[in-house]
Design a protein around this motif. Sequence first.
Motif, mmCIF file in Angstrom:
data_model
loop_
_atom_site.group_PDB
_atom_site.id
_atom_site.type_symbol
_atom_site.label_atom_id
_atom_site.label_comp_id
_atom_site.label_asym_id
_atom_site.label_seq_id
_atom_site.Cartn_x
_atom_site.Cartn_y
_atom_site.Cartn_z
ATOM 1 N N LEU A 16 76.720 28.398 -9.756
ATOM 2 C CA LEU A 16 76.417 27.494 -10.705
ATOM 3 C C LEU A 16 75.831 27.857 -12.047
ATOM 4 C CD1 LEU A 16 75.334 24.406 -8.082
ATOM 5 C CD2 LEU A 16 77.686 25.236 -8.844
ATOM 6 N N CYS A 17 76.043 27.648 -13.197
ATOM 7 C CA CYS A 17 75.346 27.999 -14.422
ATOM 8 C C CYS A 17 75.351 26.805 -15.335
ATOM 9 C CB CYS A 17 76.083 29.246 -14.931
ATOM 10 S SG CYS A 17 76.190 30.770 -14.089
ATOM 11 N N ALA A 18 74.126 26.438 -15.913
ATOM 12 C CA ALA A 18 74.070 25.502 -16.708
ATOM 13 C C ALA A 18 72.938 25.463 -17.671
ATOM 14 C CB ALA A 18 73.994 24.042 -16.011
ATOM 15 N N SER A 19 72.817 24.846 -18.792
ATOM 16 C CA SER A 19 72.045 24.843 -19.828
ATOM 17 C C SER A 19 70.473 24.478 -19.209
ATOM 18 C CB SER A 19 71.892 24.266 -20.966
ATOM 19 O OG SER A 19 72.333 22.955 -20.691
ATOM 20 N N ASP A 20 70.279 23.535 -18.287
ATOM 21 C CA ASP A 20 69.151 23.155 -17.764
ATOM 22 C C ASP A 20 69.440 22.698 -16.098
ATOM 23 O OD1 ASP A 20 70.666 20.520 -17.891
ATOM 24 O OD2 ASP A 20 69.886 20.124 -19.739
ATOM 25 N N ASP A 21 68.381 22.026 -15.454
ATOM 26 C CA ASP A 21 68.336 21.731 -14.227
ATOM 27 C C ASP A 21 69.389 20.380 -14.010
ATOM 28 O OD1 ASP A 21 66.351 23.542 -13.448
ATOM 29 O OD2 ASP A 21 64.708 22.207 -13.804
ATOM 30 N N GLU A 22 69.554 19.525 -14.951
ATOM 31 C CA GLU A 22 70.103 18.357 -14.960
ATOM 32 C C GLU A 22 71.762 18.773 -14.903
ATOM 33 O OE1 GLU A 22 71.337 14.190 -16.867
ATOM 34 O OE2 GLU A 22 69.960 15.489 -18.023
ATOM 35 N N GLY A 23 72.173 19.791 -15.466
ATOM 36 C CA GLY A 23 73.613 20.117 -15.367
ATOM 37 C C GLY A 23 73.928 20.832 -14.214
ATOM 38 N N VAL A 24 72.841 21.718 -13.639
ATOM 39 C CA VAL A 24 72.790 22.247 -12.286
ATOM 40 C C VAL A 24 72.954 21.181 -11.185
ATOM 41 C CG1 VAL A 24 72.133 23.726 -10.551
ATOM 42 C CG2 VAL A 24 72.115 24.547 -12.772
ATOM 43 N N GLU A 25 72.262 20.359 -11.020
ATOM 44 C CA GLU A 25 72.237 19.203 -10.111
ATOM 45 C C GLU A 25 73.487 18.602 -10.064
ATOM 46 O OE1 GLU A 25 69.979 18.645 -7.848
ATOM 47 O OE2 GLU A 25 68.607 20.358 -8.909
ATOM 48 N N LYS A 26 74.206 18.165 -11.198
ATOM 49 C CA LYS A 26 75.363 17.325 -11.123
ATOM 50 C C LYS A 26 76.528 18.225 -10.440
ATOM 51 C CE LYS A 26 74.509 14.896 -15.352
ATOM 52 N NZ LYS A 26 75.202 14.538 -16.862
ATOM 53 N N MET A 27 76.451 19.508 -10.823
ATOM 54 C CA MET A 27 77.386 20.115 -10.123
ATOM 55 C C MET A 27 77.357 20.632 -8.759
ATOM 56 S SD MET A 27 78.563 23.099 -13.158
ATOM 57 C CE MET A 27 76.895 23.617 -13.415
ATOM 58 N N LEU A 28 76.000 20.541 -8.236
ATOM 59 C CA LEU A 28 75.573 20.771 -7.069
ATOM 60 C C LEU A 28 76.010 19.553 -6.110
ATOM 61 C CD1 LEU A 28 74.273 22.513 -4.706
ATOM 62 C CD2 LEU A 28 72.149 21.455 -5.636
ATOM 63 N N SER A 29 75.978 18.224 -6.648
ATOM 64 C CA SER A 29 76.200 17.219 -6.056
ATOM 65 C C SER A 29 77.751 17.127 -5.616
ATOM 66 C CB SER A 29 75.752 15.892 -6.697
ATOM 67 O OG SER A 29 74.566 15.818 -6.940
ATOM 68 N N ARG A 30 78.423 17.704 -6.592
ATOM 69 C CA ARG A 30 79.977 17.614 -6.292
ATOM 70 C C ARG A 30 80.249 18.611 -5.482
ATOM 71 N NH1 ARG A 30 84.417 20.151 -10.186
ATOM 72 N NH2 ARG A 30 86.394 19.633 -8.753
ATOM 73 N N CYS A 31 79.607 19.841 -5.531
ATOM 74 C CA CYS A 31 80.100 20.750 -4.406
ATOM 75 C C CYS A 31 79.736 20.444 -3.172
ATOM 76 C CB CYS A 31 79.238 22.069 -4.781
ATOM 77 S SG CYS A 31 79.821 23.013 -6.377
ATOM 78 N N GLN A 32 78.398 19.563 -3.046
ATOM 79 C CA GLN A 32 78.161 19.201 -1.706
ATOM 80 C C GLN A 32 78.984 18.216 -1.058
ATOM 81 O OE1 GLN A 32 74.299 18.031 -2.643
ATOM 82 N NE2 GLN A 32 73.153 19.840 -1.603
ATOM 83 N N ASP A 33 79.524 17.236 -2.092
ATOM 84 C CA ASP A 33 80.465 16.274 -1.584
ATOM 85 C C ASP A 33 81.742 17.053 -1.142
ATOM 86 O OD1 ASP A 33 78.553 14.257 -2.283
ATOM 87 O OD2 ASP A 33 79.599 13.951 -4.107
ATOM 88 N N GLU A 34 82.214 17.980 -1.656
ATOM 89 C CA GLU A 34 83.254 18.736 -1.323
ATOM 90 C C GLU A 34 83.144 19.259 0.105
ATOM 91 O OE1 GLU A 34 86.124 18.462 -2.625
ATOM 92 O OE2 GLU A 34 85.778 17.651 -4.653
#
Length: 354
Positions: free
Chosen positions: A251-269
């Motif tokens: 996961l690569c993002a400009s800030d913590d919020e961007g990473v957290e959003k992608m992390l939530s989606r990955c965890q759901d999958e």
Amino acid sequence: MRIVSLVLIAVFLLILILMIRILQYHPVWNTIQKKKKSAEPEAEEKVYWQTRESIFLQRNPLNRMYYDTQAFSHGMLVRYKGTNEQKGNILFTVYDETIFNAIMLACERILRHNEAPLYTFTVLYSNHPSAAFSQEALAYLKKNYMHFELCLSLLDQKSASLAPYRYLLLGVQRQKTMQLESGKLLHRNVSAVHDAGLTLPALKIMQEGNDHRLVLRYRMARKKALDELEKSGLAYALCDTCTMSGSHIELCASDDEGVEKMLSRCQDEAEAEGTSLYVTSECEAGKHERESIWQKKITACYEHCDLVEVVPAYFRDDEEAELERVCHEHLSFMPEDFRQLSIIDFFVSLLSQG
């Protein structure tokens, strides 16, 4: 029966001993053993950089007058001593000999015209980015109370995935990265590209070149534009990205919020497939000045040298994160034009620009 068992055990032990002896004298095995007994690779590398330091000092007699040097186990440091009238202090990190020589030649050209660089500068030179090298350098810099207004990372051509493009992608912020491992191989593809703060400004700059249709598509249908960015490779420098390779997810993002959003989606999958995700490593986002004076200076230098269009982008130099502790700002880029004179012109302009 007991005697037979003892005989079999003795025969087995004898065969085992013979096999070990054969392996010890086998050419391949013997070579491996010799490698293990050879000198530590780090010690050998330190000798290499001590030699490079000596060559640098002997190449030009004035080098001893103008520069202080220090060899580490993974690279070397060269500091321009400067004068009392310097306007700032720059730290260059380079991994390409062409660029290293260009900085030295740029300083030499300025001095040859009876002038002095406006900025004191230090060059960290290694063969490749290394967290170990950054830690060695950081310890030395802190011990000698050295701090910098700018850390400018110049990527080597091999590590720059965006080399074929006609734009200079100037990294104005180091992305936050997170490495994940799934308990088992995911069947669903979690890879995705998400819009980020630099996407639209960068596309507006590019519309003057051959990407005007991409900008139009971006405005009319943002998803299509992001797909185009992903195909071209520019998404990695302009957007938040989630990429999957086997059981490994980055996961690569400009800030913590961007990473957290992608992390939530990955965890759901992952949960939908009955497995878990584990964070193996992560690196925090870098500091960023919204109104960066250095960004403007570098853009102006490139315009002065008539090289390429400058596009603000993200970068991922996680190995250099340690150096930000002694630097006010960190930018990163790769010179698009590797002709020697063009690179020298750029550094002359940067070091002599007020």
